[in-house]
Design an enzyme around this catalytic site. Structure first.
Site, PDB file in Angstrom:
ATOM      1  N   GLU A  22       0.885  -1.177   0.000  1.00 22.90           N
ATOM      2  CA  GLU A  22       0.000   0.000   0.000  1.00 22.90           C
ATOM      3  C   GLU A  22       0.912   1.213   0.000  1.00 22.90           C
ATOM      4  O   GLU A  22       1.471   1.587   1.036  1.00 22.90           O
ATOM      5  CB  GLU A  22      -0.888  -0.017   1.258  1.00 22.90           C
ATOM      6  CG  GLU A  22      -1.867  -1.178   1.315  1.00 22.90           C
ATOM      7  CD  GLU A  22      -3.079  -0.978   0.407  1.00 22.90           C
ATOM      8  OE1 GLU A  22      -3.382   0.173   0.028  1.00 22.90           O
ATOM      9  OE2 GLU A  22      -3.727  -1.985   0.074  1.00 22.90           O
ATOM     10  N   CYS A  71      -2.263   9.724   2.646  1.00 25.67           N
ATOM     11  CA  CYS A  71      -1.782   9.124   1.389  1.00 25.67           C
ATOM     12  C   CYS A  71      -2.709   9.425   0.223  1.00 25.67           C
ATOM     13  O   CYS A  71      -2.263   9.528  -0.910  1.00 25.67           O
ATOM     14  CB  CYS A  71      -1.601   7.628   1.553  1.00 25.67           C
ATOM     15  SG  CYS A  71      -3.086   6.809   2.140  1.00 25.67           S
TER      16      CYS A  71
END
Ligand code: NAD
Length: 488
Positions: free
Chosen positions: A241, A275
């Site tokens: 990720e 993010c």
């Protein structure tokens, strides 16, 4: 299950300034056990089948849910100490998010665990075919610092739901959250099921010298690449990720006021250290100056005239990270903000008026409260510009024109995103969350977590009272004709 590979030693990323990692020779879990001891404990526990029954998985998820609830104040306090996180923001993104992920898994787990019957087709009938979801074994979860609780617990609950044992390595840059994760997990789980190793890059690297049944890594693309290299040497499967530059496109026909409000919110939440935050904004030239004004007004409305005094505005994780962001601010045209206090790890919400793609701000993920705004002329240029960069984790588009919406959402590849909003793709726990290309490999949340941490075993259950001799040699013309009919 876990095999040590002593040949792995080199790594491109060294000397992180805040690396409080343990020495490679003395890697100990939070309760003082070596990785070899943890491996043996977890392997025996897993092989004995303790993690498999639905009842155990559900009980462990319930225990974690209750422990999170019992530790609500400590979670909010740790996030405030480490990142100056506003209480309500932590409540939603760390505490509440983790709870709702567990609730969703508990609600559906029994159903997801059931073997899935598949049509056997003529070649297997009257036998049966099914797909069985089985736990992988022992998984390693390495977390980042920006949502230090959620981004460790959300993968962990997926691993537990799928019936695995886990070793967890939280980020060293948020030490209060890291310690709290140790405390919470240590109070409710034995190390046979969940063990925590605290520390920095060195600890990670040491853990990555072993073969895992799965590695779940959340962090930067640069470190993710290094994790993938190490995992390749031990042939450990990985979910990565990662990050990248997530574009936000604001077209001339959108509801500009609403767009400015939602972009400002998505960008400056957690002081830009998200993010999936919009990294840069591409605005149609005809509405750019109005958009800049509206975003500035929103910053003032959200955080007041002096955001340093606002209880709703966070801090940068470290002085080193703050210095990096201040260098960006000094490199370009500040439209609004740009006020820094490195000692306090503070950078005010900053809007930068950027002329072109060569600006330093456009060369790497910003990961802080700086919003570069660039004008564009037409959507074809936007598609070209976004395609020139790596495929992003998120993409946001504000537009009314269905053709533009279709063009962008079909023709550009990105992990996930929103039309006329930001960040909200994360809210529904039944949607996959993950990147594409260099922003990540694999996905999780809800059913996707269950799948990520399960092996899908294909199983044929044949009868033993009936056997058509067709497949056995010697072959003849008749058999060949039947095969021609079935497969040709
Ligand atoms: P990072 O890659 O520096 O660190 C992540 C983890 O890896 C930490 O636990 C750290 O101790 C460990 N680590 C550091 N160096 C290592 C090395 N050489 N080998 C092995 N492990 C190492 O990331 P970060 O600074 O904590 O987080 C910021 C980045 O993470 C941003 O790029 C952001 O976009 C990304 N991110 C992605 C997601 C997502 O879900 N896709 C979520 C949060 C953050």
């Amino acid at each position: 299950m876990l095999h040590h590979d002593p040949s792995i030693s080199s790594d491109p990323i060294e000397n992180r300034p805040e690396n409080h990692g343990q020495s490679t020779t003395n890697l100990l879990s939070s309760r003082g056990q070596t990785i070899e001891a943890i491996n043996k404990l977890q392997k025996d526990y897993f092989d004995a089948g303790h993690t498999r029954p639905w009842e155990t998985r559900d009980k462990n998820l319930r225990l974690l849910l209750e422990a999170i609830q019992d530790n609500k104040e400590r979670i909010l306090a740790a996030a405030a100490k480490d990142l100056g996180k506003p209480e309500t923001e932590s409540f939603i993104t760390e505490y509440g998010f983790s709870l709702s992920e567990i609730r969703n898994l508990r609600k559906n787990l029994k159903r997801w665990m059931k073997p899935k019957r598949i049509n056997p087709g003529i070649l297997i009938s009257p036998g049966k075919t099914r797909i069985v979801s089985e736990p992988l074994g022992q998984v390693l979860i390495i977390g980042p610092w920006n949502y230090p609780i959620q981004l460790v617990l959300a993968p962990l609950v997926g691993a537990i739901a799928a019936g695995n044992c886990a070793v967890v390595k939280p980020s060293e840059l948020t030490p209060n959250c890291s310690k709290l994760i140790c405390d919470i997990l240590g109070e409710i789980f034995s190390e046979e099921l969940i063990a925590v190793f605290e520390g920095g890059a060195q600890t990670s690297k040491e853990l990555l010298n072993y073969r895992w049944d799965h590695i779940f890594f959340t962090g930067s693309t640069k470190v993710g690449r290094s994790v993938a290299e190490r995992a390749a040497k031990t042939l450990s499967p990985t979910t990565l990720e990662l990050g990248g530059k997530s574009p936000c496109i604001v077209s001339e026909d959108c509801n500009l006021k609403l767009a400015a409000r939602r972009v400002t919110w998505g960008k400056f939440m957690n002081a830009g250290q998200t993010c999936v935050a919009p990294d840069y904004v591409l605005v149609h030239h005809s509405v750019k100056s109005e958009f800049l004004k509206l975003c500035t007004a929103n910053v003032k409305q959200f955080y007041g005239e002096d955001p340093m005094k606002s209880r709703d505005y966070g801090r940068i994780v470290s002085k080193h990270h703050c210095e990096r962001l201040v260098n960006f601010v000094e490199s370009g045209r500040v439209y609004h903000g740009g006020v820094a206090n490195i000692e306090e790890r503070y950078l005010s919400p900053t809007i930068m008026d950027i002329v072109d793609d060569n600006d330093p701000l456009m060369q790497e993920e910003i990961f802080g409260p700086i919003m570069p705004v660039i004008a564009y002329d037409n959507i074809a240029d936007v598609i070209k510009k976004v395609r020139e960069k790596e495929r992003p984790l998120a993409l946001y588009l504000f537009a009314k024109d269905e053709k533009v919406i279709e063009d962008i959402s079909r023709n550009l590849s990105f992990g996930g995103g929103c039309i006329n909003d930001t960040i909200m793709q994360l809210v529904n726990h039944n949607m996959p969350f993950g990147g594409v290309g260099s922003s990540g490999i694999g996905s999780y949340h809800g059913p996707f977590s269950f799948d990520t941490f399960s092996h899908k075993k294909a199983l044929v259950v044949q009868n033993s009272w009936f056997d058509i001799p067709l497949r056995y040699p010697p072959f003849n013309k008749l058999k060949a004709m039947v095969f021609e009919g079935l497969l040709g």
